[in-house]
Design an enzyme around this catalytic site. Sequence first.
Site, mmCIF file in Angstrom:
data_model
loop_
_atom_site.group_PDB
_atom_site.id
_atom_site.type_symbol
_atom_site.label_atom_id
_atom_site.label_comp_id
_atom_site.label_asym_id
_atom_site.label_seq_id
_atom_site.Cartn_x
_atom_site.Cartn_y
_atom_site.Cartn_z
ATOM 1 N N ASP A 110 -2.886 -10.878 -2.251
ATOM 2 C CA ASP A 110 -3.494 -10.370 -1.148
ATOM 3 C C ASP A 110 -5.070 -10.036 -1.351
ATOM 4 O O ASP A 110 -5.279 -9.476 -2.697
ATOM 5 C CB ASP A 110 -2.615 -9.103 -0.717
ATOM 6 C CG ASP A 110 -2.958 -8.539 0.743
ATOM 7 O OD1 ASP A 110 -2.186 -8.768 1.655
ATOM 8 O OD2 ASP A 110 -4.288 -7.714 0.630
ATOM 9 N N HIS B 115 0.699 -1.354 0.056
ATOM 10 C CA HIS B 115 0.073 -0.043 0.010
ATOM 11 C C HIS B 115 0.885 1.271 -0.228
ATOM 12 O O HIS B 115 0.191 2.516 -0.170
ATOM 13 C CB HIS B 115 -0.922 0.184 1.158
ATOM 14 C CG HIS B 115 -2.096 -0.980 1.116
ATOM 15 N ND1 HIS B 115 -2.753 -1.172 0.066
ATOM 16 C CD2 HIS B 115 -2.338 -1.821 2.179
ATOM 17 C CE1 HIS B 115 -3.685 -2.073 0.336
ATOM 18 N NE2 HIS B 115 -3.307 -2.694 1.571
ATOM 19 N N HIS C 115 -6.461 -7.336 -0.590
ATOM 20 C CA HIS C 115 -6.669 -5.890 -0.767
ATOM 21 C C HIS C 115 -5.625 -5.393 -2.103
ATOM 22 O O HIS C 115 -4.628 -5.995 -2.319
ATOM 23 C CB HIS C 115 -5.980 -5.024 0.428
ATOM 24 C CG HIS C 115 -6.613 -5.165 1.477
ATOM 25 N ND1 HIS C 115 -6.244 -6.346 2.523
ATOM 26 C CD2 HIS C 115 -7.612 -4.800 2.120
ATOM 27 C CE1 HIS C 115 -7.068 -6.456 3.648
ATOM 28 N NE2 HIS C 115 -8.034 -5.406 3.490
ATOM 29 N N ASP D 20 -4.862 -12.934 3.355
ATOM 30 C CA ASP D 20 -6.175 -12.538 3.996
ATOM 31 C C ASP D 20 -7.240 -12.817 3.052
ATOM 32 O O ASP D 20 -8.416 -12.368 3.475
ATOM 33 C CB ASP D 20 -5.967 -11.044 4.339
ATOM 34 C CG ASP D 20 -5.343 -10.134 3.089
ATOM 35 O OD1 ASP D 20 -4.990 -10.785 2.250
ATOM 36 O OD2 ASP D 20 -5.043 -9.000 3.703
#
Length: 335
Positions: free
Chosen positions: A158, A122, A160, A245
């Site tokens: 991931d 991120h 996200h 995740d």
Amino acid sequence: MNFGYREVCLDHDTGERHPESPDRLRAVRRALKECHGVEYVDAPDADLDVVRAVHDADYIEEFRDYCADGGGHWDADTVAVEATWDAALASAGLAVWAAESAGPDVTARRTPFALGRPPGHHAVGDDAMGFCFINNAGVAAQAALDGGADSVAIFDWDVHHGNGTQDIFYDRGDVFYASIHEDGLFPGTGEIDETGAGEGDGANVNVVYQPGADTADYLAAIDEVIAPEIADFDPDLLLVSAGFDAHEHDPISRMQVSTEGYGVMTERMVDLADDCDAGLGFVLEGGYGLDTLSDSIKMVHEVFDGYQPVEPDDDVSEAARETLDAVASQGLGSK
């Protein structure tokens, strides 16, 4: 596998009840004690010149000074302490080690996996967010290019979207970025029509699934879109931004990938790297259920130790099929 690991990564203290805690690495280490063929490597810090090639120099100085002053809440979710600077440089260094250790001639059991934290995907060029300060996979890709690689592909599984990785390389033609992520989660980026710009046109792929996508849906995205696009890009190095995740029991997502599913996806990455004659390395991102994180990383290791995971026999969901059709409408995927 060879796991890159540094004790200093435990000193990045995010506080009580924060999901990105040192306990993540402790749980993984405990789980790997049960496995055959695990080796640990203590890699050096990332070179600051390489970090500055990915991140704005003023931002890096601001981050270093912030930690030196004791840290705090950079934003609501992204926490630093004095030791976070050292942990972040170590985590980026572990990712660089994974990139530099991942060659096409590396035996399967010596495939590198960087177990660093804080995670990185991120972190944009000039800011920290989403638990991330330095974009570990981005720094690793840049180090590989500086070391002589012509091109690098990063596949981010991931749950996200790796907005930082996409942002850093969006207009570059030497790094291909692909992501499967859940719609509606932080950071709210990564739309299907974001396919790159300038020299990077066509070198960015987003598969945005609705909540509930399972292993069969993820494999369809790999088989129909991501693997063909990466194979066409023909990278010298394939890095997996490996967050866990999207697991069916992870506490902060609604995806349904199984532990066995991560093993099958790992097999797909092995096959893809072989097809491209590329090195293969893994860089830890998210994953916030301690048992599911450690079990999934164990599964990745077991694949490289000879285990053959079971393919799911489920059909691709209707929602996933609609997404894949939308991706195909961008001219991406199997031709």
